[in-house]
Design an enzyme around this catalytic site. Sequence first.
Site, PDB file in Angstrom:
ATOM      1  N   CYS A 235       0.832  -1.211   0.000  1.00  0.00           N
ATOM      2  CA  CYS A 235       0.000   0.000   0.000  1.00  0.00           C
ATOM      3  C   CYS A 235       0.867   1.263   0.000  1.00  0.00           C
ATOM      4  O   CYS A 235       2.072   1.218   0.260  1.00  0.00           O
ATOM      5  CB  CYS A 235      -0.997  -0.028   1.163  1.00  0.00           C
ATOM      6  SG  CYS A 235      -0.422   0.767   2.660  1.00  0.00           S
TER       7      CYS A 235
ATOM      8  N   CYS B 299       2.775   1.961   3.228  1.00  0.00           N
ATOM      9  CA  CYS B 299       3.875   1.002   3.391  1.00  0.00           C
ATOM     10  C   CYS B 299       5.059   1.411   2.514  1.00  0.00           C
ATOM     11  O   CYS B 299       6.221   1.259   2.927  1.00  0.00           O
ATOM     12  CB  CYS B 299       3.407  -0.410   3.055  1.00  0.00           C
ATOM     13  SG  CYS B 299       2.448  -1.212   4.347  1.00  0.00           S
TER      14      CYS B 299
ATOM     15  N   HIS C  86       1.773  -2.745   8.717  1.00  0.00           N
ATOM     16  CA  HIS C  86       0.484  -2.476   8.073  1.00  0.00           C
ATOM     17  C   HIS C  86      -0.694  -2.965   8.909  1.00  0.00           C
ATOM     18  O   HIS C  86      -0.749  -4.128   9.309  1.00  0.00           O
ATOM     19  CB  HIS C  86       0.420  -3.127   6.682  1.00  0.00           C
ATOM     20  CG  HIS C  86      -0.869  -2.826   5.980  1.00  0.00           C
ATOM     21  ND1 HIS C  86      -1.011  -1.777   5.093  1.00  0.00           N
ATOM     22  CD2 HIS C  86      -2.093  -3.392   6.081  1.00  0.00           C
ATOM     23  CE1 HIS C  86      -2.259  -1.728   4.673  1.00  0.00           C
ATOM     24  NE2 HIS C  86      -2.946  -2.700   5.255  1.00  0.00           N
TER      25      HIS C  86
ATOM     26  N   GLY D 262     -15.008   7.698   5.408  1.00  0.00           N
ATOM     27  CA  GLY D 262     -14.282   8.465   4.403  1.00  0.00           C
ATOM     28  C   GLY D 262     -12.807   8.112   4.313  1.00  0.00           C
ATOM     29  O   GLY D 262     -11.988   8.934   3.891  1.00  0.00           O
TER      30      GLY D 262
ATOM     31  N   HIS E 256      -4.097   5.471   9.843  1.00  0.00           N
ATOM     32  CA  HIS E 256      -3.374   6.730  10.041  1.00  0.00           C
ATOM     33  C   HIS E 256      -4.206   7.668  10.887  1.00  0.00           C
ATOM     34  O   HIS E 256      -5.432   7.686  10.790  1.00  0.00           O
ATOM     35  CB  HIS E 256      -3.013   7.383   8.704  1.00  0.00           C
ATOM     36  CG  HIS E 256      -4.162   7.545   7.757  1.00  0.00           C
ATOM     37  ND1 HIS E 256      -4.666   6.498   7.005  1.00  0.00           N
ATOM     38  CD2 HIS E 256      -4.929   8.615   7.450  1.00  0.00           C
ATOM     39  CE1 HIS E 256      -5.673   6.927   6.271  1.00  0.00           C
ATOM     40  NE2 HIS E 256      -5.873   8.204   6.522  1.00  0.00           N
TER      41      HIS E 256
END
Length: 118
Positions: free
Chosen positions: A2, A5, A44, A88, A95
Site C-alpha cells: 500500500c 507502506c 500495516h 471516508g 493513520h
Amino acid sequence: MCLFCKIVNKEIPANIIAENDDFLAFHDINPKAPIHILAIPKKHVDSFIEVSPTTMAGMTSFIQEVAKEVKIEKSGYRIITNIGENGGQEVKHLHFHILGGTKLAWGHFSDADPKNNL
Ligand code: 5GP
Ligand code: ZN
C-alpha cells in the site's frame, strides 16, 4: 504494497517529522490545516477496526511526541482517524490525522441534513 507502506520503506518520499522503530509521522500532501500530519504504525494495519491495544498505546505516546515536536501541544490540536467507507477512509493503512496551527472549525462533518445520517 500500500501507499503508506511504500512511504515506510522510503520507496515514496515524504516529509518526515518523527520516526521510531514502530511509528512514522509525516506531513499530509494535501494539508487541511496549517499543521496537518499523518501518524502511522510502520506495520500495516488496515484501519482502527483491526488495531491492537498495544499498538494504540504506542501510538498515543508517539502522537504526544509529534505534537511537542511541532509545538502545538499547548495551543491544542485535533486527532482524526477515518474508518472504512462511511468514515471516508481513502488510504487503507491506519493513520491518525493531527491537525493544528489554527482554531479549527467544528460541526462541518456532513453537507447533508444531520438527521439523514441517523
Ligand atoms: P484518509 O482520507 O484516508 O483519512 O486520508 C488520507 C490522507 O492521505 C489524505 O489527507 C491525503 O491528502 C493523504 N495522502 C494521500 N496520498 C499521500 C501521499 O502520497 N503522501 C502524503 N504525504 N500524503 C498523502
Ligand atoms: Zn500499508
